[in-house]
Design an enzyme around this catalytic site. Sequence first.
Site, PDB file in Angstrom:
ATOM      1  N   ASP A 213      46.386  14.297  75.324  1.00 27.99           N
ATOM      2  CA  ASP A 213      47.587  13.479  75.099  1.00 27.99           C
ATOM      3  C   ASP A 213      47.515  12.621  73.830  1.00 27.99           C
ATOM      4  O   ASP A 213      48.430  11.860  73.537  1.00 27.99           O
ATOM      5  CB  ASP A 213      47.872  12.596  76.318  1.00 27.99           C
ATOM      6  CG  ASP A 213      46.695  11.704  76.688  1.00 27.99           C
ATOM      7  OD1 ASP A 213      45.560  11.978  76.222  1.00 27.99           O
ATOM      8  OD2 ASP A 213      46.901  10.744  77.440  1.00 27.99           O
TER       9      ASP A 213
ATOM     10  N   GLU B  29      31.462   6.318  76.768  1.00 34.66           N
ATOM     11  CA  GLU B  29      31.142   6.556  75.359  1.00 34.66           C
ATOM     12  C   GLU B  29      29.743   6.025  75.046  1.00 34.66           C
ATOM     13  O   GLU B  29      28.920   6.719  74.449  1.00 34.66           O
ATOM     14  CB  GLU B  29      32.185   5.883  74.452  1.00 34.66           C
ATOM     15  CG  GLU B  29      33.605   6.454  74.583  1.00 34.66           C
ATOM     16  CD  GLU B  29      34.407   5.867  75.747  1.00 34.66           C
ATOM     17  OE1 GLU B  29      33.838   5.047  76.525  1.00 34.66           O
ATOM     18  OE2 GLU B  29      35.595   6.228  75.887  1.00 34.66           O
TER      19      GLU B  29
HETATM   20  C1  UGA Z   1      40.959   6.816  78.417  1.00 27.45           C
HETATM   21  C2  UGA Z   1      40.051   7.521  77.375  1.00 27.45           C
HETATM   22  O1  UGA Z   1      40.783   7.724  76.159  1.00 27.45           O
HETATM   23  C3  UGA Z   1      39.611   8.870  77.957  1.00 27.45           C
HETATM   24  O2  UGA Z   1      38.862   9.589  76.986  1.00 27.45           O
HETATM   25  C4  UGA Z   1      38.816   8.614  79.216  1.00 27.45           C
HETATM   26  O3  UGA Z   1      38.438   9.853  79.816  1.00 27.45           O
HETATM   27  C5  UGA Z   1      39.689   7.874  80.208  1.00 27.45           C
HETATM   28  O4  UGA Z   1      40.228   6.657  79.626  1.00 27.45           O
HETATM   29  C6  UGA Z   1      38.943   7.485  81.483  1.00 27.45           C
HETATM   30  O5  UGA Z   1      39.314   6.477  82.079  1.00 27.45           O
HETATM   31  O6  UGA Z   1      38.040   8.188  81.892  1.00 27.45           O
HETATM   32  P1  UGA Z   1      43.390   7.764  79.300  1.00 27.45           P
HETATM   33  O7  UGA Z   1      44.517   8.028  78.341  1.00 27.45           O
HETATM   34  O8  UGA Z   1      43.510   6.604  80.210  1.00 27.45           O
HETATM   35  O9  UGA Z   1      42.051   7.718  78.478  1.00 27.45           O
HETATM   36  O10 UGA Z   1      43.048   9.091  80.179  1.00 27.45           O
HETATM   37  P2  UGA Z   1      43.801  10.469  80.264  1.00 27.45           P
HETATM   38  O11 UGA Z   1      44.340  10.887  78.945  1.00 27.45           O
HETATM   39  O12 UGA Z   1      44.737  10.434  81.425  1.00 27.45           O
HETATM   40  O13 UGA Z   1      42.596  11.455  80.649  1.00 27.45           O
HETATM   41  C7  UGA Z   1      41.581  11.820  79.720  1.00 27.45           C
HETATM   42  C8  UGA Z   1      41.451  13.347  79.647  1.00 27.45           C
HETATM   43  O14 UGA Z   1      41.032  13.842  80.915  1.00 27.45           O
HETATM   44  C9  UGA Z   1      42.770  14.051  79.297  1.00 27.45           C
HETATM   45  O15 UGA Z   1      42.526  15.110  78.397  1.00 27.45           O
HETATM   46  C10 UGA Z   1      43.259  14.563  80.647  1.00 27.45           C
HETATM   47  O16 UGA Z   1      44.037  15.747  80.562  1.00 27.45           O
HETATM   48  C11 UGA Z   1      41.962  14.803  81.410  1.00 27.45           C
HETATM   49  N1  UGA Z   1      42.100  14.600  82.866  1.00 27.45           N
HETATM   50  C12 UGA Z   1      42.747  13.516  83.365  1.00 27.45           C
HETATM   51  C13 UGA Z   1      41.556  15.537  83.740  1.00 27.45           C
HETATM   52  O17 UGA Z   1      40.964  16.537  83.293  1.00 27.45           O
HETATM   53  N2  UGA Z   1      41.707  15.342  85.099  1.00 27.45           N
HETATM   54  C14 UGA Z   1      42.370  14.277  85.635  1.00 27.45           C
HETATM   55  O18 UGA Z   1      42.476  14.162  86.896  1.00 27.45           O
HETATM   56  C15 UGA Z   1      42.904  13.325  84.732  1.00 27.45           C
HETATM   57 MN    MN Z   2      44.898   9.733  77.285  1.00 27.04          MN
END
Ligand code: UGA
Ligand code: MN
Length: 269
Positions: free
Chosen positions: A130, A218
């Site tokens: 995203d 990280e």
């Molecule tokens: C923030 C950080 O930018 C992420 O790199 C980190 O993984 C995340 O927090 C975290 O809390 O672990 P955020 O925008 O809140 O990011 O998280 P998302 O973009 O919703 O998820 C990070 C990545 O994991 C995305 O590529 C998403 O597609 C993937 N994801 C999310 C999954 O593979 N499974 C899930 O259930 C949710």
């Molecule tokens: Mn994100």
Amino acid sequence: MNLFLELSPSSSGPTVYFITPTYARHVQKAELLRISHTLLLAGDVHWIVVEDADHKSQLVADLLAYTYQRRVGKSFNYTHLNVSTPNEFKTSSNDPNWLKPRGVWQRNEAIHWLLKSGLSKGIVYFGDDDNTYDLRLFDEIRKTKKVSMFPVGLVGGLLVEKPLVDDERGKVVGFNSRWKPERKYPIDMAGFAVNLAQMVSRPGGVHFSPLVPRGYQETYLLNQLITSLDEIEPLAKKGSQILVWHTRTEQPKLNQEKKLRVPSNVGIE
Ligand code: UGA
Ligand code: MN
């Protein structure tokens, strides 16, 4: 300044292994499509897409095959993987987005794939599905010798979170982060890159952990790769240029959809 020269992407330099965890939701196809177009223009890129699921989906498989068809020369390649986040760690739609770590098993699966591939040349970057990526980010991270860091827009409650660079020494001396600044490396996943050789050189490999406190993914990983701020290579005009944004996509409003007897997308992927 010649605008064309400034903007034209260079495809020279090492392959970027762009690791993207992803999960099924209404906006998934749109998100992945957006990144795929960036990656098609970003020079030599190998996209490792890891679905958070028990099975690889047709949707993601088709999107990757379609992207591959549209590549220019040999510049784009991909690997499609999947691994499910264990139930007790899964974010449910009612959970606040910070409650549980996301993408941990998926990024580990990609690292595992890379380490057992026998490859040692390239740059590893964790690119969530995203975020928004400037093509010049790829030119920058291709310079990474061990571990590099650079600003990320719209994250950590700030317009930009960035490493602070001592101009004379060209070294990172700290960070401007306000959220959990006590972390050793208080930056977002999108704010660093690793040379694959550095990853490969670690005995036993490197990994993320689902058990570290929120925000410490990280730092946990970076601690396995470097020991001090001195080793960090600052990029993006010594940390003064934003080339990646931590954008987040709003959930679509589907209040009308719920009233339909037949869904509006019947027969459409
Ligand atoms: C923030 C950080 O930018 C992420 O790199 C980190 O993984 C995340 O927090 C975290 O809390 O672990 P955020 O925008 O809140 O990011 O998280 P998302 O973009 O919703 O998820 C990070 C990545 O994991 C995305 O590529 C998403 O597609 C993937 N994801 C999310 C999954 O593979 N499974 C899930 O259930 C949710
Ligand atoms: Mn994100």
